[in-house]
Scaffold this motif. Sequence first.
Motif, mmCIF file in Angstrom:
data_model
loop_
_atom_site.group_PDB
_atom_site.id
_atom_site.type_symbol
_atom_site.label_atom_id
_atom_site.label_comp_id
_atom_site.label_asym_id
_atom_site.label_seq_id
_atom_site.Cartn_x
_atom_site.Cartn_y
_atom_site.Cartn_z
ATOM 1 N N SER A 38 -8.763 2.003 -0.805
ATOM 2 C CA SER A 38 -8.520 2.732 0.453
ATOM 3 C C SER A 38 -7.396 2.076 1.226
ATOM 4 N N ALA A 39 -6.221 1.894 0.580
ATOM 5 C CA ALA A 39 -5.074 1.337 1.271
ATOM 6 C C ALA A 39 -4.668 2.270 2.390
ATOM 7 N N THR B 6 -4.130 -5.729 -2.234
ATOM 8 C CA THR B 6 -3.115 -4.905 -2.881
ATOM 9 C C THR B 6 -3.733 -3.818 -3.715
ATOM 10 N N SER B 7 -4.844 -4.121 -4.374
ATOM 11 C CA SER B 7 -5.452 -3.157 -5.290
ATOM 12 C C SER B 7 -6.609 -2.393 -4.664
ATOM 13 N N GLY C 245 0.830 -1.204 0.000
ATOM 14 C CA GLY C 245 0.000 0.000 0.000
ATOM 15 C C GLY C 245 0.859 1.246 0.000
ATOM 16 N N LYS C 246 0.272 2.355 0.404
ATOM 17 C CA LYS C 246 1.001 3.628 0.409
ATOM 18 C C LYS C 246 2.159 3.612 1.397
ATOM 19 N N VAL C 247 2.018 2.832 2.455
ATOM 20 C CA VAL C 247 3.086 2.759 3.457
ATOM 21 C C VAL C 247 4.176 1.786 3.042
ATOM 22 N N GLY C 248 4.004 1.106 1.944
ATOM 23 C CA GLY C 248 4.943 0.085 1.509
ATOM 24 C C GLY C 248 4.393 -1.294 1.799
ATOM 25 N N LYS D 48 4.228 -2.498 9.415
ATOM 26 C CA LYS D 48 5.118 -2.360 8.266
ATOM 27 C C LYS D 48 6.264 -3.362 8.382
ATOM 28 N N ASN E 4 -2.866 4.802 4.948
ATOM 29 C CA ASN E 4 -1.943 5.901 4.697
ATOM 30 C C ASN E 4 -0.681 5.743 5.540
#
Length: 427
Positions: A424-425, A420-421, A323-326, A342, A427
Amino acid sequence: MSDSNNKFSRGIRYAVTTVVLVGVASGIWWVTHKQSAAAGGWQGKNGMAAAVGVATVVKQDAPLQIAALGTVNSTYTVTVHSRVDGQLDKVHFTEGELVKQGQLLAELDPRPFLASLTQAEGQLLRDQALLKNAQLDLQRYKQLLAQNSIAKQQVDTQEALEQQYQGTVKNDQGVVDNAKLQLSYSRITAPVSGRVGLRQVDPGNIVHASDATGVVVITQTDPINVLFSVPETSLTNVLTASQEAKGQLKVEVWDRDNQHKIADGMLLAIDNQLNTATGTVSLKAKFSNDKQRLFPNQFVNVHLQLGARANAIIVPTAAIQLGKVGSYVYTVNEDTSVSITKIVPGPVSGDNTVVESGLQPGQKVVIDGLDKLRDGAKVKVIDRNAKPDAAGGEGGRGARAHKGDGGGRAPASASASASTSHASAPN
């Protein structure tokens, strides 16, 4: 008329004001409701905890491998041509059979080549007789010269004639050898061992050495090679493992469904340059194919073994999301809620992935039902291997949840793809 217009204008203003006030009130209610829901944790459908499957983070030796798609390639592919022109007389092979190197495949009409050989041998015999006569004359002339009966010039002339006949005989011998070679070419043999393909010409036809299609194609299938590519990012790992193993890296090939192993082999070669168009480097592996389970141009799954990582922390690959955080995973807390953690993923080990940092052994990570989760969501852990009983117990409820509201486990690949897709991944 004026009073009617004023009343109509006031009515419009009242309506607009009412709509604005209702919109503001709705917005305040929505924000308040969202904050309350966030404070109380995200719940599944109808306020129920999401049913998920979990796995335990473990620390163990992890075999490392790279998976790739490969293509089976024969060791040798030879188009068998006739080396002389002639009429195809006999065919001695069956299409699709295995042949040995040197095995007779076909025969051309040998009569023209036999006739040429006979002519060459006749010319050789004639010139050998002339040479023998010249040698006898030379011996006589030398005796007469010793008795001063003839001039030395006559002896020298006879020596030159004898050497001339020697050259002629040697040339004739070459013509004979060439005629024998052409005659041998009328018998077409297999240059390599392998499987013959479909016959390209039928008996009775005239074949030429310049024919493009040849007589038949032979592919050597034992041993056999598999060509595959690995990404540039994995090249360093491959080179390091190859040096440590002294070039003896093990390679496995699996069927198209990646369910059954077909053969074991060894890495044969690494290409000397990267393909800049694809960002990959080509590799070749060699396999024994005595059971003929690998076929040229067959697509297979390749597992390149790179040794093992000792005492590695591993999790199922299905648990890792992007996601956005990796890269991250959902860890299950003691209060049955989940948290986003993470991680730094490492190399892949079969169905698992080595985690460089972010997790500790013994932690629980979610591997099923990931598309239903958010940070802080309440979950209900279910046994993925449980079977529904006759009384409709816990296993039955888990099965009904899976079929009804989607709260049960989903296939690992599907859940990983959905998470993954997801729009609303975190933040």
